[in-house]
Design a protein around this motif. Sequence first.
Motif, PDB file in Angstrom:
ATOM      1  N   GLY A 240       0.805  -1.225   0.000  1.00 49.54           N
ATOM      2  CA  GLY A 240       0.000   0.000   0.000  1.00 49.54           C
ATOM      3  C   GLY A 240       0.828   1.261   0.000  1.00 49.54           C
ATOM      4  N   ARG A 355      -1.627   6.243   4.904  1.00 53.58           N
ATOM      5  CA  ARG A 355      -0.922   4.983   5.108  1.00 53.58           C
ATOM      6  C   ARG A 355       0.440   5.137   5.772  1.00 53.58           C
ATOM      7  NH1 ARG A 355      -2.469   2.631  -0.877  1.00 53.58           N
ATOM      8  NH2 ARG A 355      -4.726   2.679  -0.518  1.00 53.58           N
ATOM      9  N   GLY A 419      -5.803   0.591   3.775  1.00 57.44           N
ATOM     10  CA  GLY A 419      -4.640   0.695   4.647  1.00 57.44           C
ATOM     11  C   GLY A 419      -5.050   0.595   6.104  1.00 57.44           C
TER      12      GLY A 419
END
Length: 437
Positions: A240, A355, A419
């Motif tokens: 991610g 994230r 995330g």
Amino acid sequence: MTSSHLDRQRTGAPTDQGTTPAPSLLLLAGPAYFPIAFIARFPFAMMVVGTLTLVVAARDSIALGGLNSAVVGLGSALVGPLLGAAADRIGQRPVLLSSGLVNSLALLALAVVAFSDLPDVAVLAVGFVLGASSPQIGPLSRSRLVQLILHRMPADRRARSMNGTMGYESAADETAFVFGPVVVGLLATTMSPAAPMIGAAVLTLVFVTAFALHPTARVEAPASHESVVQAPARELRAPGVLVIVAGALGVGLFFGTVLTSLTAVLSEAGHGESAGLVYGVMGVGSTILALSTSLFPARFSLRARWLVFGTLMLAAMLAFGLAGGALPVMVGAMAVAGIGVGPTVVTLYSLAAERSPQGRSATLMTMLGSATIVGQSAASALTGSVAESTGAGTAVLLPIAAASLVVLAALGNALLGRGPLAVEDAVTSTEAPPAAL
């Protein structure tokens, strides 16, 4: 007054009497923050063009000037994330003060070394130090403001504030990179080729120092008696995270290929002097749309935005590739590309805020900045070589490839699970994180 009442005042939540207004980000950061952070971006924006101008004038070698500019970008790309990691570990203030001092000295040293009898390798060595010591103002500013929003902003205002902040930061970067070369040109033509380097050194000493000493630098600085809590570094290699870095690399490739191929096409068509103006059309649209992202509805998710606006970039480059040198078509393509690239950049940094592993916000922000720099530098060199060896007709295919990478990264991002802390969740959570100031 009770401690809970004070806590609500500090975080901007309504007091028992309901009279405390919710703070704006301008109030939280302070009115001096934004002009200081904006002007502090200019030395870096002046650096690449300024070193090119200086070295070409001093050494009478365009090849050496271009190589030195590439080395400056390489130094910044390689060391930038390390500076971000250091800022996460020990705080932004000592990192900025030390890098700003080294950078200002390197700017002055390059002005001296370029006109000296030292070999070309000495010029390149100073250029690398110059890039490596570049204060990462844009990424560190984003990191500060994200933390202010998440720690000090009322929960119901975080989403809009996050979008608006990322839009402003992207617009500030683009504005600096548009006007930075203009300042270089004015100083070089009215004074001397070394004047831009001296001017950038002065700006670095004054405004980077002011940025470092601003109270917001304490947002992420660990207290001296506390241990630093950071997620493992391997989390920066999570899919991610890497997909966002790939997107930033694609954006950098896009900028580099578009400008260079556009210049090649217009030069072949006899309109080479118009390249800067036509490219500026993209910059205008990009800035306006970046500033407008705060108006997007919440249901228009970050994943959807990346796909939509990345696809718009690709469509614009397909039109550019098929324009055949027709100026109106190329202008239209640049306008559409600007509509696509501005929100794409904002979305990438918003996803990075979402994230970012715990305690590594500055690191991730500088990773995105470095990926963009690497992409732009490499693409400019590659596209110039392709245009010179095979012609502009082949060079126009490279922006299509760069935009395709942005879209492929967006597709990969869409396929990933959410995330660990999404922006949509983080900025609307009803429980604010502990205050960091």
